[in-house]
Design an enzyme around this catalytic site. Structure first.
Site, PDB file in Angstrom:
ATOM      1  N   TRP A  78       0.836  -1.202   0.000  1.00  0.00           N
ATOM      2  CA  TRP A  78       0.000   0.000   0.000  1.00  0.00           C
ATOM      3  C   TRP A  78       0.877   1.262   0.000  1.00  0.00           C
ATOM      4  CZ3 TRP A  78      -2.291  -4.321  -0.127  1.00  0.00           C
ATOM      5  CH2 TRP A  78      -3.666  -4.452  -0.180  1.00  0.00           C
ATOM      6  N   TYR A  79       1.985   1.222   0.742  1.00  0.00           N
ATOM      7  CA  TYR A  79       2.928   2.345   0.724  1.00  0.00           C
ATOM      8  C   TYR A  79       3.490   2.520  -0.688  1.00  0.00           C
ATOM      9  CZ  TYR A  79       6.935   5.290   1.746  1.00  0.00           C
ATOM     10  OH  TYR A  79       7.846   6.319   1.742  1.00  0.00           O
ATOM     11  N   GLY A  80       3.905   1.408  -1.287  1.00  0.00           N
ATOM     12  CA  GLY A  80       4.424   1.457  -2.649  1.00  0.00           C
ATOM     13  C   GLY A  80       3.420   2.015  -3.629  1.00  0.00           C
TER      14      GLY A  80
END
Length: 127
Positions: A78-80
């Site tokens: 999700w960060y990516g």
């Protein structure tokens, strides 16, 4: 554009969106769209992205429902995804308007951003 959180536990904001994506990308998107009419020809927009954009899903575009799914939540992916969206937004901003827009990877900096990252500092520093 540099505001972000990195790999927190899943949190849904009051308006129903996954907080990491909302903080790392949507906030930037809304801000730039609000000030876009004020930007002069040749203005510069620098978005802080991350080499971690490579951890996003390579085979699908995500919807709000996918981002909010508690069963499939993956902090790193999700960060990516949020950082990939910063890159794509910068490219489109540059392409559509006479604005110099770039997305950059700042390197690793010891700080509160990494509070949810379980890896030791020497591993994080490699990014």
């Amino acid at each position: 554009l540099n505001a972000g959180i990195m790999m927190p536990p899943l949190s849904i904001s009051e308006d129903g969106l996954e907080a990491q994506f909302q903080t790392n990308h949507l906030g930037h998107f809304v801000l730039v769209n609000e000030v876009l009419p004020l930007l002069n020809e040749g203005a510069r927009v620098v978005a802080v992205s991350s080499v971690a954009h490579r951890f996003s899903s390579q085979d699908e575009l995500w919807t709000a429902e996918k981002l909010n799914d508690r069963q499939t939540y993956n902090k790193l992916r999700w960060y990516g995804w949020s950082k990939l969206c910063n890159i794509l937004f910068s490219r489109e901003l540059h392409r559509r308007y006479d604005v110099h827009a770039v997305a950059v990877h700042p390197g690793a900096v010891r700080g509160n951003l990494l509070r949810f990252v379980p890896a030791p500092w020497f591993v994080v520093r490699a990014f």
